[in-house]
Design a protein around this motif. Structure first.
Motif, PDB file in Angstrom:
ATOM      1  N   LYS A 130      -0.134  -7.879  -2.270  1.00  0.00           N
ATOM      2  CA  LYS A 130       0.848  -6.862  -1.919  1.00  0.00           C
ATOM      3  C   LYS A 130       0.114  -5.659  -1.363  1.00  0.00           C
ATOM      4  O   LYS A 130      -0.932  -5.274  -1.869  1.00  0.00           O
ATOM      5  N   LYS A 131       0.675  -5.083  -0.301  1.00  0.00           N
ATOM      6  CA  LYS A 131       0.124  -3.845   0.270  1.00  0.00           C
ATOM      7  C   LYS A 131       0.872  -2.672  -0.358  1.00  0.00           C
ATOM      8  O   LYS A 131       2.102  -2.662  -0.383  1.00  0.00           O
ATOM      9  N   LEU A 132       0.100  -1.711  -0.870  1.00  0.00           N
ATOM     10  CA  LEU A 132       0.664  -0.604  -1.631  1.00  0.00           C
ATOM     11  C   LEU A 132       0.126   0.731  -1.117  1.00  0.00           C
ATOM     12  O   LEU A 132      -1.007   0.813  -0.641  1.00  0.00           O
ATOM     13  N   THR A 133       0.928   1.777  -1.253  1.00  0.00           N
ATOM     14  CA  THR A 133       0.524   3.113  -0.828  1.00  0.00           C
ATOM     15  C   THR A 133      -0.283   3.807  -1.927  1.00  0.00           C
ATOM     16  O   THR A 133      -0.314   3.353  -3.079  1.00  0.00           O
ATOM     17  N   ASN A 134      -0.905   4.925  -1.584  1.00  0.00           N
ATOM     18  CA  ASN A 134      -1.631   5.712  -2.580  1.00  0.00           C
ATOM     19  C   ASN A 134      -0.740   6.105  -3.749  1.00  0.00           C
ATOM     20  O   ASN A 134      -1.192   6.160  -4.886  1.00  0.00           O
TER      21      ASN A 134
END
Length: 183
Positions: free
Chosen positions: A39-43
């Motif tokens: 999964k790509k996640l933000t800061n």
């Protein structure tokens, strides 16, 4: 008359403690990562850490579920790919006192061959390179100690892409990062 004075000194020893948050990338905001996926996640979704491109611009975390692409996590059920879509750097700031002895360790694995990651410690914006670590297709643990310099009360822990085997958008699997303050 003789007076005797007795002085008692008590020393309190603080046990070593891992001062890093989310060193195995187990905690994140969002839906669960599916089996054999990532999964790509933000800061904002990954507690403790900040990720950025080497030029300082925005980059997303790529957190892998253990077993994705046949690679099991070292600790827990997740690990990080540092170079999510570009050459990356992650960092976390922790509170310390000058003179503290820090024991550090992390696990690194090349994704598609030999990847070289740089590890840095120091005051934010003034981190110094502790070393460059090259790993191929097996998880390898690196460790050492560091004494917090005078004047430093916030220690930045940084990992940075030095070289990736295939392309700049792939590489550097990271897991089980520990920063232990031995005081």
């Amino acid at each position: 008359t003789t007076t005797t004075t007795t002085t008692t000194t008590t020393t309190t020893t603080v046990p070593p403690v891992d001062i890093l948050v989310n060193g195995s990338f187990e905690n994140y905001d969002g839906d669960p990562i599916g089996n054999n996926s990532y999964k790509k996640l933000t800061n904002q979704q990954v507690p403790g850490w900040t990720i950025e491109r080497l030029d300082g611009s925005n980059l997303r975390f790529e957190v892998w579920e253990s077993g994705h692409r046949g690679i099991d996590s070292v600790e827990g059920s997740h690990h990080l790919e540092l170079n999510s879509t570009a050459e990356g750097s992650i960092y976390q700031d922790v509170s310390v006192s000058p003179g503290d002895e820090i024991s550090w360790s992390f696990w690194h694995r090349g994704r598609s061959g030999t990847d070289t990651v740089g590890f840095y410690l120091g005051a934010p914006g003034a981190e110094v390179e502790i070393g460059q670590y090259s790993t191929q297709y097996t998880w390898t643990q690196y460790s050492g100690t560091y004494i917090v310099p005078d004047g430093v009360t916030t220690l930045r822990v940084r990992f940075k892409d030095i070289n990736s085997a295939m392309q700049n958008s792939l590489g550097h699997l990271m897991d089980d990062i520990k920063i232990i303050n031995n005081y």
